[in-house]
Design an enzyme around this catalytic site. Sequence first.
Site, PDB file in Angstrom:
ATOM      1  N   HIS A 172     -20.215  30.750  12.555  1.00 15.61           N
ATOM      2  CA  HIS A 172     -19.964  29.391  12.076  1.00 15.61           C
ATOM      3  C   HIS A 172     -21.246  28.595  11.808  1.00 15.61           C
ATOM      4  O   HIS A 172     -21.367  27.424  12.187  1.00 15.61           O
ATOM      5  CB  HIS A 172     -19.073  28.642  13.071  1.00 15.61           C
ATOM      6  CG  HIS A 172     -17.671  29.190  13.160  1.00 15.61           C
ATOM      7  ND1 HIS A 172     -17.050  29.840  12.126  1.00 15.61           N
ATOM      8  CD2 HIS A 172     -16.760  29.192  14.195  1.00 15.61           C
ATOM      9  CE1 HIS A 172     -15.818  30.201  12.490  1.00 15.61           C
ATOM     10  NE2 HIS A 172     -15.631  29.849  13.735  1.00 15.61           N
ATOM     11  N   HIS A 246     -11.803  23.764  10.647  1.00 22.61           N
ATOM     12  CA  HIS A 246     -11.440  24.528  11.843  1.00 22.61           C
ATOM     13  C   HIS A 246     -10.469  23.767  12.746  1.00 22.61           C
ATOM     14  O   HIS A 246     -10.637  23.747  13.972  1.00 22.61           O
ATOM     15  CB  HIS A 246     -12.706  24.903  12.608  1.00 22.61           C
ATOM     16  CG  HIS A 246     -12.592  26.161  13.403  1.00 22.61           C
ATOM     17  ND1 HIS A 246     -11.805  26.278  14.515  1.00 22.61           N
ATOM     18  CD2 HIS A 246     -13.166  27.368  13.246  1.00 22.61           C
ATOM     19  CE1 HIS A 246     -11.914  27.499  15.016  1.00 22.61           C
ATOM     20  NE2 HIS A 246     -12.732  28.193  14.257  1.00 22.61           N
ATOM     21  N   GLU A 393      -8.051  29.223   8.731  1.00 22.42           N
ATOM     22  CA  GLU A 393      -9.307  28.844   8.084  1.00 22.42           C
ATOM     23  C   GLU A 393      -9.402  29.500   6.714  1.00 22.42           C
ATOM     24  O   GLU A 393      -9.609  30.707   6.621  1.00 22.42           O
ATOM     25  CB  GLU A 393     -10.482  29.275   8.957  1.00 22.42           C
ATOM     26  CG  GLU A 393     -10.437  28.722  10.359  1.00 22.42           C
ATOM     27  CD  GLU A 393     -11.168  29.634  11.342  1.00 22.42           C
ATOM     28  OE1 GLU A 393     -12.364  29.856  11.188  1.00 22.42           O
ATOM     29  OE2 GLU A 393     -10.508  30.139  12.268  1.00 22.42           O
TER      30      GLU A 393
HETATM   31  C1  GAL Z   1     -12.784  31.395  15.025  1.00 19.79           C
HETATM   32  C2  GAL Z   1     -13.317  32.774  15.201  1.00 19.79           C
HETATM   33  C3  GAL Z   1     -13.058  33.176  16.640  1.00 19.79           C
HETATM   34  C4  GAL Z   1     -13.687  32.184  17.586  1.00 19.79           C
HETATM   35  C5  GAL Z   1     -13.269  30.786  17.221  1.00 19.79           C
HETATM   36  C6  GAL Z   1     -13.986  29.732  18.011  1.00 19.79           C
HETATM   37  O1  GAL Z   1     -12.954  30.972  13.704  1.00 19.79           O
HETATM   38  O2  GAL Z   1     -12.677  33.667  14.317  1.00 19.79           O
HETATM   39  O3  GAL Z   1     -13.559  34.475  16.889  1.00 19.79           O
HETATM   40  O4  GAL Z   1     -15.082  32.305  17.537  1.00 19.79           O
HETATM   41  O5  GAL Z   1     -13.494  30.520  15.873  1.00 19.79           O
HETATM   42  O6  GAL Z   1     -13.794  29.894  19.369  1.00 19.79           O
END
Ligand code: GAL
Length: 427
Positions: A172, A246, A393
């Site tokens: 991210h 998110h 997402e």
């Molecule tokens: C998601 C990701 C997960 C985890 C989450 C945040 O987008 O796919 O693996 O990292 O964010 O906790």
Amino acid sequence: MPEHPTSHVPPVEPTGTPVRRRRWPFLAGPAVALAGVGLLAGTLVSPAGATGGGTDPGHPGHPGGPATATVEPFGTAPDGTPVERWTLTNGGVTMRVLTYGGIIQTLEVPDRWGQAENVVLGFPDVAGYAADTDPYFGSIIGRYGNRIAAGAFELDGASYQLPLNDGPNTLHGGPEGFDDRVWAAKPVGGEGEAALQLDLVSPAGDQGFPGTLTTTVTYRLDAEGALTVHYRATTDAPTVVNLTQHSYFNLAGEGSGTIYDHELQIAASGYTPVDETLIPTGEVAPVEGTPFDFRTPVAIGERIRQADQQLLYGQGYDHNWALDREDDGDREGSDAEDGLEKAAVLHDPDSGRTMTVSTTEPGLQFYSGNFLDGTLVGTGGGAYRQGDGLALETQHFPDSPNQPEFPSTELRPGEVYDSTTVFEFDD
Ligand code: GAL
């Protein structure tokens, strides 16, 4: 079964059919809307708390008044920068957006009885979002949604190394991603809309990425209560970009239990399997005959505990679906040529709330809140446990800079990153 709030008795018609919510048309003309926004911007409107107050959009047949966008101070970021909280209301939906991370803190949506409830997970204050333990609740993700293997990629013959923040990988956008920045905000709603534009300039080298990235994200609530998220970015040097939103949804209400009874449909006949660090193997595998087949609606909990290596790697669903699209979803300089196509439908049978997600993007990461472990306390004051919310997402595929077969995430000077996702709510 997710627990459903029992504090109200749903009004039913003699047949036993729940009263349908009718959305009022937008009443104020453009001049009124703009004047209203202008007058209110900078003044304190005072919702009683993180989830309380504001317009009451919830009465059956009275789902809301004119579009409004108002602002109030909301503390400071760790570096002392003041944070604002904006409240947008339209079409029976109210959302609260923080300039910190562009975070959707709350999103109040009526159920089939017209009862509005907050359907996203979040924290009551900036400190929760600024802490390392924040699982990206409600935030804008950038510069790169999901993982880049070993935080490394090559572009035009040059090698780039990003800081690692997820085991051996970068997640991210790195440790100080767009979710931890204070964005500049201004109301931009046109006729019948409540809209907020968020701007951020990310300097060249930010979190290891090349190019100055000038980013605009707009949240727009229309008269039907549909939320459109529009992303635009340009660069002054070749780079890679993959922005997303998110939010963790729970259509039965924040803090009401797990989302395992929610029915999910995803318009995808393929998904991208991952290794044990959640990096795609490069394959787009058919969903047919697997727990990843959501082409028809299936309750999320139905197959989540199956003995499937991919579910074990993710501790549940944490994968990218390759959406079945009319167009190819490829960037080719700009996504603007790609149409908005239906990606997913999420339905909570208990409340009757349905959310339809449409996007110009080629992929959808469905994450079933697997890493929530009861240690985070949310806006409602309760702890979040595994599966208490889910993220959908819209995005390009994870690790695309290292996967030549995946749609490209490269952005070059003169090109415009242009991406749109719409979340529609029905009851
Ligand atoms: C998601 C990701 C997960 C985890 C989450 C945040 O987008 O796919 O693996 O990292 O964010 O906790």
